[in-house]
Write an enzyme that holds these catalytic residues in place. Structure first.
Site, PDB file in Angstrom:
ATOM      1  N   HIS A 151      -0.538   0.758 -10.193  1.00 31.42           N
ATOM      2  CA  HIS A 151      -1.305  -0.030  -9.512  1.00 31.42           C
ATOM      3  C   HIS A 151      -1.891  -1.503  -9.841  1.00 31.42           C
ATOM      4  CE1 HIS A 151      -3.386  -0.426  -5.274  1.00 31.42           C
ATOM      5  NE2 HIS A 151      -3.290  -1.794  -5.482  1.00 31.42           N
TER       6      HIS A 151
ATOM      7  N   ARG B  57       0.896  -1.188   0.082  1.00 26.29           N
ATOM      8  CA  ARG B  57      -0.063   0.084  -0.095  1.00 26.29           C
ATOM      9  C   ARG B  57       0.777   1.109   0.038  1.00 26.29           C
ATOM     10  NH1 ARG B  57      -3.523  -2.519  -1.526  1.00 26.29           N
ATOM     11  NH2 ARG B  57      -5.740  -2.547  -1.076  1.00 26.29           N
TER      12      ARG B  57
ATOM     13  N   GLU C 256      -3.151   7.780  -4.683  1.00 27.42           N
ATOM     14  CA  GLU C 256      -3.429   7.368  -6.272  1.00 27.42           C
ATOM     15  C   GLU C 256      -4.643   8.104  -6.722  1.00 27.42           C
ATOM     16  OE1 GLU C 256      -3.597   3.088  -6.144  1.00 27.42           O
ATOM     17  OE2 GLU C 256      -1.660   2.863  -5.428  1.00 27.42           O
TER      18      GLU C 256
END
Length: 319
Positions: free
Chosen positions: A279, A232, A261
Site C-alpha cells: 500500500h 481499496r 492489510e
C-alpha cells in the site's frame, strides 16, 4: 485557550509546525484505540487528526469525546471514519482529495509494468544466479492491449493520461459517462470487463464497491486478463480472485491494496503471477507532506470560523 487535538498514530512534522500556536496535540497509538476498552483520553478534545496507518474512528470513540467538533482525515479515502455517525452527531469530517493523484497514478503504471512484464520475477531470477545458465521466460506484452479503468476520478484520469503514452486503447466504467474525455464509456460492468485486457481499479472503498470485482468480472476478463488494484482492497473479492487464478482464468494480478492489510491471503502470497505492494501508492515524502498541509488547513480554517476546506459529502457545509 488552546484547542486540544487528538492525534492518532503518527502525523507529519509539517502538521505539528502549522498547529504549533493555539493547539495542544495529544498523541495516542492506534492499537490502543482498537482495543475493546478505550484508554483514558484527555478531556475537552475538540478535533481528531488521523494518521498513518489508518485506524477506525468509530461512533464509540466519538461518544466518549463530547466536545469533538471535527475529524481531519489523513488521505482522500476516509472509509476508516464512521462518517455517517459523525453526521448524526454534528461532527465535521474532512479529507484530502486530489493531493495524491499524480503519485498514485505513477505507482499504478509501475505496478502495471511490473505485473505484465514480470519485473520482480526477473530481478529474483537475476539475483538468484540463474542468469547465464538459462533464459528468463518470455513475458506477456502491454502492447496491443485495451486498458479498462474502473473509476475515472482524479486518479483514474491521471492513469489514463499516462496510458495514452503507451499507445493503448482505453475504456472506462462509471455509473454515468464523464463529459469531455476521449475514452469509451461502458456502463455495464460485465460488458466492460469482456471488452478489455487490463482492468485498473481506482474506486474508493465502502459498501457501494465492496466485492465489486468478483468472480463474474474476473471470468469476463478472461485467461489473458490482468487485474491492477490501487484503490481499496475491499473492492476485490479476494477469495474469488484466488479461485480464478487457481483454474488459470486470469493471467496476472498486481495489488497495492488488500482487504485485510497487512495480512496477505495464503492463496496470493507465493504466486508467480501476482505482484503485491505494501500500500505505497501515495507514499512519497513530498506527497505525505502535501496531505498533512491540507489536513492542518482544515483544522485551522475550522477553528478560525471559516468552515472546512475539504469536507466529505456525508458532512456538508450548511449555510
Amino acid at each position: 485557550m488552546a484547542t486540544d487535538v487528538l492525534v492518532i498514530n503518527h502525523t507529519r512534522d509539517v502538521v505539528a509546525r502549522m498547529l504549533s500556536e493555539g493547539f495542544v496535540l495529544h498523541h495516542v497509538a492506534g492499537a490502543d484505540l482498537a482495543a475493546d476498552v478505550l484508554p483514558p483520553l484527555p478531556p475537552g478534545i475538540r478535533a481528531i487528526l488521523t494518521g498513518v496507518p489508518p485506524v477506525p474512528v468509530t461512533d464509540h470513540l466519538m461518544a466518549v469525546l463530547p466536545e469533538l467538533e471535527i475529524i481531519a482525515n489523513f488521505g482522500a479515502g476516509y472509509d476508516a471514519v464512521d462518517a455517517a455517525a459523525a453526521a448524526r452527531r454534528g461532527i465535521m469530517v474532512t479529507h484530502t482529495p486530489g493531493v495524491l493523484n499524480e503519485e498514485v497514478a505513477d505507482l499504478a503504471i509501475g505496478l502495471l509494468l511490473s505485473t505484465v512484464r514480470r519485473i520482480p520475477q526477473a530481478w529474483d531470477f537475476a539475483r538468484s544466479g540463474h542468469w547465464g545458465s538459462h533464459e528468463f521466460p518470455l513475458s506477456p506484452s502491454l502492447q496491443g492491449r485495451r486498458v479498462g479503468l474502473l473509476g475515472l476520478g482524479g486518479i483514474g484520469r491521471a492513469i489514463a493520461r499516462r496510458c495514452e503514452g503507451f499507445g493503448v486503447e482505453i475504456d472506462y466504467h462509471t455509473r454515468r459517462a464523464v463529459p469531455d474525455v476521449p475514452y469509451r464509456h461502458v456502463p455495464d460492468l460485465l460488458e466492460f470487463a469482456r471488452g478489455i485486457d487490463v482492468l485498473v481499479a481506482s474506486v474508493p472503498g465502502g459498501a457501494a464497491t465492496r466485492g465489486l470485482i468478483g468472480e463474474a468480472v474476473l471470468d469476463a476478463l478472461g485467461p489473458d486478463g490482468v487485474l491492477i488494484n490501487i484503490g481499496r482492497g475491499s473492492v476485490v473479492d479476494e477469495a474469488a480472485l484466488i479461485r480464478v487464478l487457481d483454474r488459470g482464468g486470469l493471467l496476472a494480478a498486481g495489488l497495492d491494496v488488500l482487504a485485510d492489510e497487512p495480512r496477505i491471503p495464503e492463496g496470493l502470497r507465493d504466486r508467480d503471477n501476482v505482484v503485491i505492494l505494501p500500500h505505497v501508492g501515495g507514499a512519497t515524502v513530498a506527497n505525505r507532506d502535501r496531505i498533512g498541509v491540507l489536513q492542518a488547513r482544515n483544522i485551522l480554517s475550522w477553528f478560525a470560523g471559516r468552515g472546512p476546506v475539504t469536507p466529505v459529502p456525508e458532512t456538508p457545509v450548511r449555510g
